[in-house]
Design a protein around this motif. Sequence first.
Motif, PDB file in Angstrom:
ATOM      1  N   ARG A   1      -7.932   7.621 -11.552  1.00 41.33           N
ATOM      2  CA  ARG A   1      -7.971   6.796 -12.760  1.00 41.33           C
ATOM      3  C   ARG A   1      -6.641   6.061 -12.958  1.00 41.33           C
ATOM      4  O   ARG A   1      -6.619   4.882 -13.333  1.00 41.33           O
ATOM      5  N   ILE A   2      -5.555   6.757 -12.718  1.00 40.93           N
ATOM      6  CA  ILE A   2      -4.240   6.134 -12.841  1.00 40.93           C
ATOM      7  C   ILE A   2      -4.101   4.989 -11.845  1.00 40.93           C
ATOM      8  O   ILE A   2      -3.497   3.951 -12.140  1.00 40.93           O
ATOM      9  N   ALA A   3      -4.686   5.162 -10.661  1.00 42.79           N
ATOM     10  CA  ALA A   3      -4.609   4.131  -9.626  1.00 42.79           C
ATOM     11  C   ALA A   3      -5.195   2.815 -10.100  1.00 42.79           C
ATOM     12  O   ALA A   3      -4.711   1.735  -9.731  1.00 42.79           O
ATOM     13  N   GLN A   4      -6.229   2.880 -10.931  1.00 38.28           N
ATOM     14  CA  GLN A   4      -6.849   1.650 -11.421  1.00 38.28           C
ATOM     15  C   GLN A   4      -5.852   0.827 -12.236  1.00 38.28           C
ATOM     16  O   GLN A   4      -5.731  -0.390 -12.044  1.00 38.28           O
ATOM     17  N   GLY A   5      -5.147   1.493 -13.142  1.00 36.75           N
ATOM     18  CA  GLY A   5      -4.143   0.786 -13.935  1.00 36.75           C
ATOM     19  C   GLY A   5      -2.971   0.329 -13.096  1.00 36.75           C
ATOM     20  O   GLY A   5      -2.445  -0.773 -13.289  1.00 36.75           O
ATOM     21  N   PHE A   6      -2.555   1.186 -12.171  1.00 33.30           N
ATOM     22  CA  PHE A   6      -1.431   0.856 -11.291  1.00 33.30           C
ATOM     23  C   PHE A   6      -1.742  -0.377 -10.447  1.00 33.30           C
ATOM     24  O   PHE A   6      -0.925  -1.313 -10.350  1.00 33.30           O
ATOM     25  N   GLU A   7      -2.929  -0.409  -9.857  1.00 33.37           N
ATOM     26  CA  GLU A   7      -3.290  -1.536  -9.001  1.00 33.37           C
ATOM     27  C   GLU A   7      -3.459  -2.823  -9.801  1.00 33.37           C
ATOM     28  O   GLU A   7      -3.069  -3.898  -9.348  1.00 33.37           O
TER      29      GLU A   7
ATOM     30  N   PRO B   1       8.184  -1.046  -1.506  1.00 29.99           N
ATOM     31  CA  PRO B   1       7.948  -1.507  -2.881  1.00 29.99           C
ATOM     32  C   PRO B   1       6.812  -0.790  -3.595  1.00 29.99           C
ATOM     33  O   PRO B   1       6.929  -0.449  -4.770  1.00 29.99           O
ATOM     34  N   ALA B   2       5.708  -0.544  -2.910  1.00 30.05           N
ATOM     35  CA  ALA B   2       4.565   0.081  -3.569  1.00 30.05           C
ATOM     36  C   ALA B   2       4.874   1.525  -3.950  1.00 30.05           C
ATOM     37  O   ALA B   2       4.425   2.017  -4.997  1.00 30.05           O
ATOM     38  N   ALA B   3       5.632   2.224  -3.123  1.00 38.08           N
ATOM     39  CA  ALA B   3       5.970   3.619  -3.399  1.00 38.08           C
ATOM     40  C   ALA B   3       6.869   3.727  -4.624  1.00 38.08           C
ATOM     41  O   ALA B   3       6.637   4.549  -5.524  1.00 38.08           O
ATOM     42  N   THR B   4       7.908   2.914  -4.667  1.00 38.94           N
ATOM     43  CA  THR B   4       8.812   2.959  -5.823  1.00 38.94           C
ATOM     44  C   THR B   4       8.113   2.458  -7.083  1.00 38.94           C
ATOM     45  O   THR B   4       8.380   2.953  -8.184  1.00 38.94           O
ATOM     46  N   ALA B   5       7.187   1.519  -6.920  1.00 34.99           N
ATOM     47  CA  ALA B   5       6.445   1.016  -8.076  1.00 34.99           C
ATOM     48  C   ALA B   5       5.535   2.095  -8.656  1.00 34.99           C
ATOM     49  O   ALA B   5       5.374   2.196  -9.879  1.00 34.99           O
ATOM     50  N   LEU B   6       4.940   2.920  -7.800  1.00 38.56           N
ATOM     51  CA  LEU B   6       4.067   3.992  -8.301  1.00 38.56           C
ATOM     52  C   LEU B   6       4.863   4.996  -9.110  1.00 38.56           C
ATOM     53  O   LEU B   6       4.435   5.420 -10.195  1.00 38.56           O
ATOM     54  N   LEU B   7       6.023   5.408  -8.609  1.00 36.57           N
ATOM     55  CA  LEU B   7       6.843   6.371  -9.343  1.00 36.57           C
ATOM     56  C   LEU B   7       7.270   5.793 -10.692  1.00 36.57           C
ATOM     57  O   LEU B   7       7.295   6.514 -11.702  1.00 36.57           O
ATOM     58  N   ALA B   8       7.578   4.511 -10.710  1.00 36.05           N
ATOM     59  CA  ALA B   8       7.952   3.868 -11.980  1.00 36.05           C
ATOM     60  C   ALA B   8       6.751   3.816 -12.920  1.00 36.05           C
ATOM     61  O   ALA B   8       6.884   4.041 -14.133  1.00 36.05           O
ATOM     62  N   TYR B   9       5.568   3.548 -12.379  1.00 35.71           N
ATOM     63  CA  TYR B   9       4.368   3.436 -13.217  1.00 35.71           C
ATOM     64  C   TYR B   9       4.015   4.770 -13.854  1.00 35.71           C
ATOM     65  O   TYR B   9       3.529   4.821 -14.989  1.00 35.71           O
ATOM     66  N   LEU B  10       4.245   5.872 -13.149  1.00 37.29           N
ATOM     67  CA  LEU B  10       3.936   7.195 -13.693  1.00 37.29           C
ATOM     68  C   LEU B  10       4.739   7.510 -14.947  1.00 37.29           C
ATOM     69  O   LEU B  10       4.360   8.389 -15.728  1.00 37.29           O
TER      70      LEU B  10
ATOM     71  N   GLU C   1       0.840  -1.188   0.000  1.00 36.19           N
ATOM     72  CA  GLU C   1       0.000   0.000   0.000  1.00 36.19           C
ATOM     73  C   GLU C   1       0.878   1.242   0.000  1.00 36.19           C
ATOM     74  O   GLU C   1       1.796   1.360   0.806  1.00 36.19           O
ATOM     75  N   VAL C   2       0.618   2.181  -0.916  1.00 35.89           N
ATOM     76  CA  VAL C   2       1.395   3.406  -0.988  1.00 35.89           C
ATOM     77  C   VAL C   2       0.513   4.574  -0.566  1.00 35.89           C
ATOM     78  O   VAL C   2      -0.628   4.699  -0.992  1.00 35.89           O
ATOM     79  N   LEU C   3       1.048   5.403   0.314  1.00 34.28           N
ATOM     80  CA  LEU C   3       0.331   6.555   0.848  1.00 34.28           C
ATOM     81  C   LEU C   3       0.774   7.796   0.080  1.00 34.28           C
ATOM     82  O   LEU C   3       1.938   8.205   0.168  1.00 34.28           O
ATOM     83  N   VAL C   4      -0.136   8.420  -0.645  1.00 33.41           N
ATOM     84  CA  VAL C   4       0.208   9.497  -1.574  1.00 33.41           C
ATOM     85  C   VAL C   4      -0.411  10.818  -1.142  1.00 33.41           C
ATOM     86  O   VAL C   4      -1.608  10.889  -0.862  1.00 33.41           O
ATOM     87  N   ALA C   5       0.416  11.846  -1.102  1.00 36.16           N
ATOM     88  CA  ALA C   5      -0.068  13.212  -0.936  1.00 36.16           C
ATOM     89  C   ALA C   5      -0.140  13.800  -2.345  1.00 36.16           C
ATOM     90  O   ALA C   5       0.871  13.867  -3.052  1.00 36.16           O
TER      91      ALA C   5
END
Length: 270
Positions: free
Chosen positions: A46-52, A232-241, A31-35
């Motif tokens: 919307r991006i979260a749907q693809g990311f998840e 892992p989830a935090a670094t994965a989100l930055l990579a997904y962007l 789980e990644v906590l995003v500000a």
Amino acid sequence: MPERKTRTAALAALLLGLAGAGMTGTARADEVLVAVAANFNAPLARIAQGFEARTGHQLKAAAASTGKLYSQIAAGAPFEVLLAADDETPAKLEAEGRAVPGSRFTYAIGELALWSAQPGLVDGQGAVLGSDRWKHLAIANPKTAPYGRAAMQVLRARGLEAAVAPRLVTAESIAQAHQFTASGNAQLGFIAWSQLSVPGQTPTGSWWRVPANLHEEIRQDAVLLKPGQNRPAATALLAYLKTEPAKAEIRAWGYRVPGEAAAPAKPGKP
């Protein structure tokens, strides 16, 4: 002391809200906590749907103006990633040791729009700003919101800052500026172009897509915050962007991605 107590109370309320949404400092590794800056909250959903779907990780977000998010992070809020509406705040957090060095990058470039819920009020050159056809103009707080600063730069460029000042209505965020304008409490509002570019919806009212040369480029940077280091989830989100599916979603919401030219200004519909 009263100001310090207010900040402490605000942080306590924030953390309570995060806990209620499953966002705590002891969140699971998936789980990644995003500000997230208020203007990017809907696109992020919307991006979260693809990311998840792609990673299996979950995304939890809290939205506010970039200035308020900075204050919360500085006060100890356990966010792991910041998606700001500027490039200055992530750089400042990095310099202060609150963000991971080398993790910062521009994920979107925002554009500004002058909008009215009233059809025909806003013309294609923004000349309405110099008229007496309106009573109030809503802008996000220029002290905390990059889109508010850009709005003030447009007014200065047009030589209208002093004339418009008595009619300004200052909102806490770009989202609230949109609310003030949509409700009619302000006849005009400077908002993010992305707020009019909702995929699958036709914009209502009238608008002026502000030329990019009237304000500083609104570069929106992402950065990995210290609580997200080795998560892992935090670094994965930055990579997904940085992936094409995420960039396609960003474009769909009216943003540019780095390397793309600004679109020519066009008048809004009557």
